[in-house]
Design a protein around this motif. Structure first.
Motif, short mmCIF file in Angstrom:
data_model
loop_
_atom_site.label_atom_id
_atom_site.label_comp_id
_atom_site.label_asym_id
_atom_site.label_seq_id
_atom_site.Cartn_x
_atom_site.Cartn_y
_atom_site.Cartn_z
N LYS A 37 37.43 45.66 39.29
CA LYS A 37 38.57 45.11 40.10
C LYS A 37 38.25 44.26 41.44
O LYS A 37 37.36 45.16 42.18
CB LYS A 37 39.35 46.30 40.28
N CYS A 38 38.59 43.20 41.48
CA CYS A 38 38.27 42.25 42.63
C CYS A 38 39.55 41.76 43.19
O CYS A 38 40.52 41.50 42.80
CB CYS A 38 37.28 41.15 41.98
N VAL A 49 37.15 41.27 36.72
CA VAL A 49 36.01 40.63 36.36
C VAL A 49 35.06 41.34 35.54
O VAL A 49 34.66 42.45 35.94
CB VAL A 49 35.09 40.26 37.64
N LYS A 50 34.89 40.66 34.28
CA LYS A 50 33.75 41.44 33.27
C LYS A 50 32.36 40.75 33.52
O LYS A 50 32.11 39.67 33.44
CB LYS A 50 34.49 40.80 31.89
N VAL A 81 45.82 38.60 27.11
CA VAL A 81 45.37 38.49 28.54
C VAL A 81 44.97 37.14 28.91
O VAL A 81 44.39 36.09 28.39
CB VAL A 81 44.14 39.38 28.50
N LYS A 82 45.17 36.92 30.28
CA LYS A 82 45.02 35.60 30.92
C LYS A 82 43.71 35.47 31.26
O LYS A 82 43.25 36.22 32.02
CB LYS A 82 46.03 35.34 31.89
N PHE A 83 42.85 34.24 30.89
CA PHE A 83 41.44 33.89 31.16
C PHE A 83 41.48 33.00 32.38
O PHE A 83 42.10 31.87 32.29
CB PHE A 83 40.81 33.59 30.16
N HIS A 84 40.65 33.31 33.52
CA HIS A 84 40.90 32.65 34.66
C HIS A 84 39.43 31.62 34.61
O HIS A 84 39.53 30.34 34.74
CB HIS A 84 40.92 33.08 36.00
N GLU A 98 43.07 37.88 34.36
CA GLU A 98 44.35 38.61 35.16
C GLU A 98 44.17 40.28 35.08
O GLU A 98 43.73 40.78 34.07
CB GLU A 98 45.68 38.31 34.43
N LEU A 99 44.61 41.17 36.15
CA LEU A 99 44.23 42.42 36.18
C LEU A 99 45.36 42.85 35.59
O LEU A 99 46.72 42.65 36.05
CB LEU A 99 44.32 42.78 37.70
N LEU A 100 45.38 43.74 34.56
CA LEU A 100 46.58 44.76 33.87
C LEU A 100 46.36 45.96 34.42
O LEU A 100 45.18 46.62 34.63
CB LEU A 100 46.48 44.45 32.25
#
Length: 307
Positions: A37-38, A49-50, A81-84, A98-100
């Motif tokens: 979690k960032c 962040v994976k 899920v939204k990828f940035h 995105e953080l869920l």
């Protein structure tokens, strides 16, 4: 995991070409690495962040290939899920999402505390069906549908919103190969178990098992033993068809033929036979777990069970 833990710590800043991400806490981990979690330093946004080990370079490229196809869609509209972005940090590849809030397994355990009613499950089912329909239209098989990979967006909202995550094992349906081992035990479709040709339909099987988990507050099929999983399938649904057994690449892992007055007949291996053939000891059926003889029997379940 030791390598990542020794080099990445809470408070550390991960730098992409345009953005700085400060690690707040580690919220997940697996064989691939960790999920952190960032905090986005420039906007105060929170993201997930994976962080992938360098030994998983090929897996990263395959996941990115799937994400690039999915990313052309509206992730909110299709419950994905939204990828940035992707960036490299030291010897790691980082994927920013995105953080869920929490996955369905956590939600059931911490927010509900028991099984869910059908009217609570129905909205989740509808949203996941929309997601799977969209993946099918893109020719993508997720192949890892389970409670851990369906996330609740925000538990404080009145209308529960769920999103499908983790495309690390996703692949094009055009590359589906019979005999390939996919899906976790307990969520694995019969055609995958037997080593038959498969399609996007295996994701529907995984979703069905996920929704049953919400209804039962337990797993529909055993998740700690492949033999017990297959035994439960046979008890609930009956034996696979003759053609499925004949052409399955993995059929003899679970079944054998024996002669009787009608000729050769297929039957499920005994636990001892399974252990001898596969070199893996079959677990015993837990005494507290009931034997069902059809899915209709699940309607009358009034107690919890687990394996």
């Amino acid at each position: 995991m030791a390598a990542i833990e020794s080099q990445l710590i809470v408070g550390q800043v991960l730098q992409s070409s345009s953005t700085q991400y400060t690690i707040i806490e580690f919220i997940g981990e697996g064989c691939f690495g960790k999920v952190a979690k960032c905090h986005v330093n420039s906007t105060s946004e929170l993201v997930a962040v994976k962080i992938m080990k360098d030994t998983f370079v090929q897996d990263v490229e395959e996941e990115l290939s799937m994400l690039s196809k999915i990313n052309v869609l509206d992730p909110d509209q299709f419950n994905l899920v939204k990828f940035h972005e992707r960036f490299e940090y030291s010897s790691y590849t980082c994927l920013v999402f995105e953080l869920l809030e929490m996955d369905l397994f956590q939600y059931l355990k911490t927010e509900i505390g028991s099984s869910m009613y059908v009217n609570q499950i129905r909205p989740i089912a509808k949203q996941m069906l929309v997601a799977l329909q969209r993946l099918q239209s893109l020719g993508i098989i997720h192949s890892d549908i389970k409670s851990d990979n369906v996330m609740v967006v925000n538990t404080e909202e009145d209308a529960l919103q769920a999103k499908l995550i983790d495309f690390g094992l996703a692949h094009p349906s055009s590359s589906a190969t019979p005999g390939r081992w996919l899906q976790p035990i307990g969520y694995r479709a019969p055609e995958v178990c037997l080593g038959l040709s498969y399609t996007e339909a295996i994701d529907m099987w995984g979703l069905g098992c996920t929704l049953a988990n919400l209804y039962l507050n337990a797993n529909l099929f055993p998740v700690r033993c492949e033999y017990l999983m297959m035994k439960a399938m046979v008890e609930y649904l009956g034996m696979p068809s003759e053609d499925q057994l004949l052409f399955g690449m993995h059929t003899k892992k679970y079944f054998c033929q024996e002669a009787d007055e009608l000729g050769l007949t297929w039957r499920l291996l005994t636990p001892e036979e399974y252990s001898g053939i596969n070199g893996v000891k079959a677990k015993e059926w837990p005494p507290w777990r009931p034997h069902f003889y059809s899915l209709d029997d699940l309607i009358y379940v009034s107690f919890l069970y687990n394996v």
